[in-house]
Design a protein around this motif. Structure first.
Motif, PDB file in Angstrom:
ATOM      1  N   GLN A   1      12.762 -47.880 -11.666  1.00 58.41           N
ATOM      2  CA  GLN A   1      11.558 -47.089 -11.394  1.00 58.41           C
ATOM      3  C   GLN A   1      11.840 -45.597 -11.376  1.00 58.41           C
ATOM      4  OE1 GLN A   1       9.606 -48.510  -7.849  1.00 58.41           O
ATOM      5  NE2 GLN A   1       9.923 -50.638  -8.446  1.00 58.41           N
ATOM      6  N   HIS A   2      12.982 -45.229 -10.823  1.00 62.45           N
ATOM      7  CA  HIS A   2      13.384 -43.821 -10.695  1.00 62.45           C
ATOM      8  C   HIS A   2      14.816 -43.716 -11.210  1.00 62.45           C
ATOM      9  CE1 HIS A   2       9.889 -43.153  -8.122  1.00 62.45           C
ATOM     10  NE2 HIS A   2      10.234 -44.243  -7.478  1.00 62.45           N
ATOM     11  N   HIS A   3      14.988 -43.239 -12.427  1.00 61.30           N
ATOM     12  CA  HIS A   3      16.305 -43.230 -13.073  1.00 61.30           C
ATOM     13  C   HIS A   3      17.273 -42.216 -12.469  1.00 61.30           C
ATOM     14  CE1 HIS A   3      14.758 -45.950 -16.077  1.00 61.30           C
ATOM     15  NE2 HIS A   3      13.771 -45.101 -16.363  1.00 61.30           N
ATOM     16  N   GLN A   4      16.747 -41.178 -11.841  1.00 58.74           N
ATOM     17  CA  GLN A   4      17.613 -40.144 -11.254  1.00 58.74           C
ATOM     18  C   GLN A   4      18.341 -40.692 -10.031  1.00 58.74           C
ATOM     19  OE1 GLN A   4      17.387 -37.440 -13.977  1.00 58.74           O
ATOM     20  NE2 GLN A   4      18.355 -36.813 -12.109  1.00 58.74           N
ATOM     21  N   VAL A   5      19.653 -40.486  -9.985  1.00 57.58           N
ATOM     22  CA  VAL A   5      20.466 -40.901  -8.840  1.00 57.58           C
ATOM     23  C   VAL A   5      21.406 -39.765  -8.457  1.00 57.58           C
ATOM     24  CG1 VAL A   5      20.387 -43.366  -9.437  1.00 57.58           C
ATOM     25  CG2 VAL A   5      22.289 -41.953 -10.254  1.00 57.58           C
ATOM     26  N   ASN A   6      21.950 -39.890  -7.277  1.00 59.78           N
ATOM     27  CA  ASN A   6      22.981 -38.960  -6.828  1.00 59.78           C
ATOM     28  C   ASN A   6      24.185 -39.787  -6.413  1.00 59.78           C
ATOM     29  OD1 ASN A   6      24.357 -37.471  -4.298  1.00 59.78           O
ATOM     30  ND2 ASN A   6      23.607 -36.000  -5.790  1.00 59.78           N
ATOM     31  N   ILE A   7      25.348 -39.315  -6.787  1.00 58.48           N
ATOM     32  CA  ILE A   7      26.610 -39.953  -6.407  1.00 58.48           C
ATOM     33  C   ILE A   7      27.399 -38.916  -5.615  1.00 58.48           C
ATOM     34  CG2 ILE A   7      28.664 -41.163  -7.217  1.00 58.48           C
ATOM     35  CD1 ILE A   7      26.112 -42.468  -8.251  1.00 58.48           C
ATOM     36  N   SER A   8      27.807 -39.280  -4.402  1.00 62.59           N
ATOM     37  CA  SER A   8      28.568 -38.353  -3.555  1.00 62.59           C
ATOM     38  C   SER A   8      29.984 -38.873  -3.372  1.00 62.59           C
ATOM     39  CB  SER A   8      27.914 -38.212  -2.179  1.00 62.59           C
ATOM     40  OG  SER A   8      26.624 -37.689  -2.306  1.00 62.59           O
ATOM     41  N   TYR A   9      30.934 -37.985  -3.591  1.00 58.59           N
ATOM     42  CA  TYR A   9      32.346 -38.290  -3.390  1.00 58.59           C
ATOM     43  C   TYR A   9      32.878 -37.376  -2.300  1.00 58.59           C
ATOM     44  CZ  TYR A   9      32.308 -40.645  -7.949  1.00 58.59           C
ATOM     45  OH  TYR A   9      32.044 -41.481  -8.994  1.00 58.59           O
ATOM     46  N   SER A  10      33.790 -37.893  -1.506  1.00 53.73           N
ATOM     47  CA  SER A  10      34.432 -37.006  -0.532  1.00 53.73           C
ATOM     48  C   SER A  10      35.891 -37.403  -0.358  1.00 53.73           C
ATOM     49  CB  SER A  10      33.708 -37.029   0.815  1.00 53.73           C
ATOM     50  OG  SER A  10      33.889 -38.254   1.461  1.00 53.73           O
TER      51      SER A  10
END
Length: 165
Positions: free
Chosen positions: A66-75
């Protein structure tokens, strides 16, 4: 952005995330609520796409459809490194691609292995990324963050934005 700049940014992002196996993937639910969950990034050379194993019936798959935009967070807190990646995600069910990325230890999550009919990959094409790299020790970082929160501006490290488009 010139092609050589994009290649340089891809290489730089690859260097920053290469030793970080677990990331937090944020998707958007149908009602607009953001949802994050830990995901294991595939251990392959980063070329502008990130790959994650998933079950095709997992909630994140319908969210991504439905919403193709994602965020991936690395730390990497011990190194004071934090990376935020934005991109477009899509489901990949191609058996040859799945087989290419498969490793035996994934059986802990997918007991049927390559025979699992719901086994799939989420491919995230990275569009932009930003990282914060604070080279000083933890106590110095805490001091600087405290001063910044109190309104006393002090540089707390390098903030670099990368455009991968």
């Amino acid at each position: 952005m010139a092609s050589h700049e994009k290649k340089s940014d891809v290489k730089l992002l690859a260097e920053k995330i290469k030793d970080i196996r677990i990331a937090m993937m944020t998707t958007q639910e149908a009602d607009g609520t953001l949802r994050s969950r830990p995901m294991a990034t595939q251990d392959v050379e980063f070329d502008g796409d990130l790959w994650f194993f998933t079950s095709s019936d997992a909630p994140k798959v319908s969210e991504v459809s439905q919403h193709h935009q994602v965020n991936i967070s690395y730390s990497k807190p011990d190194d004071n490194l934090f990376v935020s990646v934005s991109g477009v995600a899509g489901l990949v069910r191609d058996h040859d691609t799945i087989k290419h990325y498969w490793r035996p230890f994934y059986k802990a999550w997918f007991p049927q292995g390559l025979d699992d009919p719901t086994l799939a990959l989420l491919k995230v094409h990275v569009e932009s990324a930003e990282y914060w790299d604070v080279p000083s020790g933890k106590m110095t970082l805490l001091y600087r963050l405290t001063k910044k929160a109190a309104g006393a501006w002090e540089d707390i490290g390098e903030d670099v934005k990368l455009d991968m488009r």
